[in-house]
Design a protein around this motif. Structure first.
Motif, mmCIF file in Angstrom:
data_model
loop_
_atom_site.group_PDB
_atom_site.id
_atom_site.type_symbol
_atom_site.label_atom_id
_atom_site.label_comp_id
_atom_site.label_asym_id
_atom_site.label_seq_id
_atom_site.Cartn_x
_atom_site.Cartn_y
_atom_site.Cartn_z
ATOM 1 N N GLY A 164 0.815 -1.208 0.000
ATOM 2 C CA GLY A 164 0.000 0.000 0.000
ATOM 3 C C GLY A 164 0.850 1.260 0.000
ATOM 4 O O GLY A 164 0.556 2.228 -0.722
ATOM 5 N N ARG A 165 1.905 1.264 0.804
ATOM 6 C CA ARG A 165 2.790 2.432 0.843
ATOM 7 C C ARG A 165 3.561 2.577 -0.470
ATOM 8 O O ARG A 165 3.793 3.702 -0.933
ATOM 9 C CB ARG A 165 3.760 2.320 2.014
ATOM 10 N N ALA A 166 3.955 1.453 -1.050
ATOM 11 C CA ALA A 166 4.644 1.509 -2.340
ATOM 12 C C ALA A 166 3.732 2.089 -3.412
ATOM 13 O O ALA A 166 4.167 2.868 -4.262
ATOM 14 C CB ALA A 166 5.124 0.110 -2.741
ATOM 15 N N ALA A 167 2.458 1.704 -3.366
ATOM 16 C CA ALA A 167 1.486 2.239 -4.319
ATOM 17 C C ALA A 167 1.291 3.738 -4.102
ATOM 18 O O ALA A 167 1.199 4.510 -5.057
ATOM 19 C CB ALA A 167 0.149 1.506 -4.175
ATOM 20 N N LEU A 168 1.232 4.170 -2.838
ATOM 21 C CA LEU A 168 1.088 5.591 -2.528
ATOM 22 C C LEU A 168 2.284 6.378 -3.044
ATOM 23 O O LEU A 168 2.123 7.476 -3.610
ATOM 24 C CB LEU A 168 0.949 5.783 -1.017
ATOM 25 N N LEU A 169 3.474 5.823 -2.878
ATOM 26 C CA LEU A 169 4.691 6.481 -3.346
ATOM 27 C C LEU A 169 4.659 6.684 -4.854
ATOM 28 O O LEU A 169 4.883 7.794 -5.354
ATOM 29 C CB LEU A 169 5.911 5.654 -2.939
ATOM 30 N N TYR A 170 4.354 5.621 -5.580
ATOM 31 C CA TYR A 170 4.368 5.727 -7.040
ATOM 32 C C TYR A 170 3.219 6.608 -7.538
ATOM 33 O O TYR A 170 3.381 7.371 -8.493
ATOM 34 C CB TYR A 170 4.273 4.341 -7.671
ATOM 35 N N LEU A 171 2.060 6.527 -6.878
ATOM 36 C CA LEU A 171 0.935 7.382 -7.254
ATOM 37 C C LEU A 171 1.288 8.854 -7.042
ATOM 38 O O LEU A 171 0.919 9.715 -7.863
ATOM 39 C CB LEU A 171 -0.296 7.016 -6.433
ATOM 40 N N SER A 172 1.990 9.153 -5.964
ATOM 41 C CA SER A 172 2.400 10.530 -5.699
ATOM 42 C C SER A 172 3.336 11.043 -6.791
ATOM 43 O O SER A 172 3.248 12.209 -7.206
ATOM 44 C CB SER A 172 3.095 10.621 -4.340
ATOM 45 N N ILE A 173 4.239 10.174 -7.265
ATOM 46 C CA ILE A 173 5.146 10.561 -8.346
ATOM 47 C C ILE A 173 4.361 10.830 -9.628
ATOM 48 O O ILE A 173 4.627 11.805 -10.342
ATOM 49 C CB ILE A 173 6.212 9.469 -8.569
ATOM 50 N N LEU A 174 3.378 9.979 -9.909
ATOM 51 C CA LEU A 174 2.557 10.175 -11.104
ATOM 52 C C LEU A 174 1.768 11.485 -11.038
ATOM 53 O O LEU A 174 1.715 12.243 -12.012
ATOM 54 C CB LEU A 174 1.588 9.000 -11.265
ATOM 55 N N VAL A 175 1.169 11.747 -9.885
ATOM 56 C CA VAL A 175 0.366 12.974 -9.725
ATOM 57 C C VAL A 175 1.253 14.206 -9.864
ATOM 58 O O VAL A 175 0.885 15.183 -10.528
ATOM 59 C CB VAL A 175 -0.354 12.973 -8.365
ATOM 60 N N ALA A 176 2.434 14.160 -9.256
ATOM 61 C CA ALA A 176 3.357 15.290 -9.355
ATOM 62 C C ALA A 176 3.825 15.495 -10.793
ATOM 63 O O ALA A 176 3.959 16.632 -11.258
ATOM 64 C CB ALA A 176 4.557 15.069 -8.433
ATOM 65 N N SER A 177 4.044 14.398 -11.514
ATOM 66 C CA SER A 177 4.461 14.494 -12.918
ATOM 67 C C SER A 177 3.350 15.115 -13.765
ATOM 68 O O SER A 177 3.604 15.992 -14.605
ATOM 69 C CB SER A 177 4.820 13.108 -13.467
ATOM 70 N N ILE A 178 2.124 14.661 -13.545
ATOM 71 C CA ILE A 178 0.984 15.213 -14.286
ATOM 72 C C ILE A 178 0.830 16.704 -13.992
ATOM 73 O O ILE A 178 0.533 17.507 -14.887
ATOM 74 C CB ILE A 178 -0.303 14.448 -13.926
ATOM 75 N N ALA A 179 1.057 17.084 -12.734
ATOM 76 C CA ALA A 179 0.958 18.497 -12.360
ATOM 77 C C ALA A 179 2.007 19.332 -13.099
ATOM 78 O O ALA A 179 1.722 20.459 -13.538
ATOM 79 C CB ALA A 179 1.131 18.654 -10.849
ATOM 80 N N LEU A 180 3.199 18.775 -13.252
ATOM 81 C CA LEU A 180 4.248 19.492 -13.992
ATOM 82 C C LEU A 180 3.872 19.656 -15.459
ATOM 83 O O LEU A 180 4.013 20.743 -16.032
ATOM 84 C CB LEU A 180 5.569 18.730 -13.878
ATOM 85 N N TYR A 181 3.387 18.571 -16.066
ATOM 86 C CA TYR A 181 2.987 18.643 -17.474
ATOM 87 C C TYR A 181 1.811 19.600 -17.674
ATOM 88 O O TYR A 181 1.751 20.325 -18.674
ATOM 89 C CB TYR A 181 2.622 17.248 -17.985
ATOM 90 N N ALA A 182 0.885 19.581 -16.722
ATOM 91 C CA ALA A 182 -0.263 20.485 -16.817
ATOM 92 C C ALA A 182 0.174 21.940 -16.698
ATOM 93 O O ALA A 182 -0.332 22.818 -17.412
ATOM 94 C CB ALA A 182 -1.283 20.156 -15.728
ATOM 95 N N SER A 183 1.123 22.198 -15.805
ATOM 96 C CA SER A 183 1.633 23.559 -15.657
ATOM 97 C C SER A 183 2.318 24.029 -16.934
ATOM 98 O O SER A 183 2.162 25.189 -17.346
ATOM 99 C CB SER A 183 2.622 23.621 -14.485
ATOM 100 N N ALA A 184 3.077 23.121 -17.569
ATOM 101 C CA ALA A 184 3.754 23.472 -18.823
ATOM 102 C C ALA A 184 2.745 23.776 -19.924
ATOM 103 O O ALA A 184 2.990 24.620 -20.797
ATOM 104 C CB ALA A 184 4.682 22.338 -19.247
ATOM 105 N N ALA A 185 1.595 23.092 -19.890
ATOM 106 C CA ALA A 185 0.572 23.321 -20.917
ATOM 107 C C ALA A 185 -0.204 24.613 -20.667
ATOM 108 O O ALA A 185 -0.580 25.312 -21.614
ATOM 109 C CB ALA A 185 -0.389 22.141 -20.959
ATOM 110 N N LEU A 186 -0.418 24.963 -19.408
ATOM 111 C CA LEU A 186 -1.219 26.134 -19.083
ATOM 112 C C LEU A 186 -0.430 27.435 -19.155
ATOM 113 O O LEU A 186 -0.982 28.483 -19.474
ATOM 114 C CB LEU A 186 -1.820 25.980 -17.678
#
Length: 207
Positions: A164-186
């Motif tokens: 569960g913690r491993a999943a939370l870690l990787y999910l956090s990385i994915l969300v942060a990556s998406i946030a970066l890409y979204a910021s670059a698009a906006l």
């Protein structure tokens, strides 16, 4: 600690560790060293690609867009280290972090190599199928699913945490990556990473 027997021996151990982890064998983690130099070596190939891109900025007409892509690539490269470092210390796994992030960084190449091998084999055996968007999409989906599992597994065994913690870690990385890409698009100059991702599919379909 694994004794150093030269660059060739180190490369062989890294490759063996990657293959073991890719097959779900936790003992592959022992083939990686938990030192700053080892982590730096794991980052070196991707960092070299980014630096080459930085040199090309001066040769391209749209320098602002090129600089945006370069900065975004650099941030995405370091993001897993930043996020995982935060969680590792919060969960009392700081001593295991360097070995984990070194292994996780190297294992990112496993997905690339497997995807490339599948694409080449398909192009040789069934070239018509290999050019179909359905095949390309299926290959991309399988690669993404496998990468998700592999990074989850490496985090689980590398930091000695629950699934569960491993999943939370990787999910956090994915969300942060998406946030970066979204910021670059906006934000100007409005870089859309999805266009670059879809370009190879459009090119192969049109060829």
């Amino acid at each position: 600690m694994i004794p150093d027997t030269g660059k060739l021996g180190a490369a062989r151990r890294i490759l063996q560790g990657m293959m073991l982890l890719a097959g779900g064998k936790r003992e592959g983690l022992a083939f990686f060293e938990g030192t700053p130099d080892a982590f730096g070596a794991a980052l070196a190939p991707q960092m070299a690609c980014i630096l080459v891109g930085g040199i090309q900025i001066f040769l391209l007409p749209d320098k602002l867009m090129s600089a945006t892509k370069l900065l975004l690539s650099f941030c995405v490269l370091l993001l897993p280290a930043v996020v995982s470092h935060f969680y590792a210390h919060r969960w009392g796994r700081g001593a295991l972090w360097l070995r984990y992030i070194t292994a996780a960084t190297w294992c990112g190449w496993v997905v690339v190599l497997i995807s490339l091998a599948c694409a080449v084999i398909a192009a040789v055996i069934t070239p018509d199928v290999a050019r179909q968007s359905a095949f390309i999409g299926a290959l991309a989906f399988c690669a993404a699913a496998y990468e998700l599992w592999l990074q989850w597994f490496v985090a689980k065994v590398g930091l000695g945490i629950s699934g569960g913690r491993a999943a939370l870690l990787y999910l956090s990385i994915l969300v942060a990556s998406i946030a970066l890409y979204a910021s670059a698009a906006l934000l100007p100059p409005h870089y859309m990473v999805l266009n670059d991702l879809l370009q190879p599919m459009v090119t192969m379909k049109g060829s």
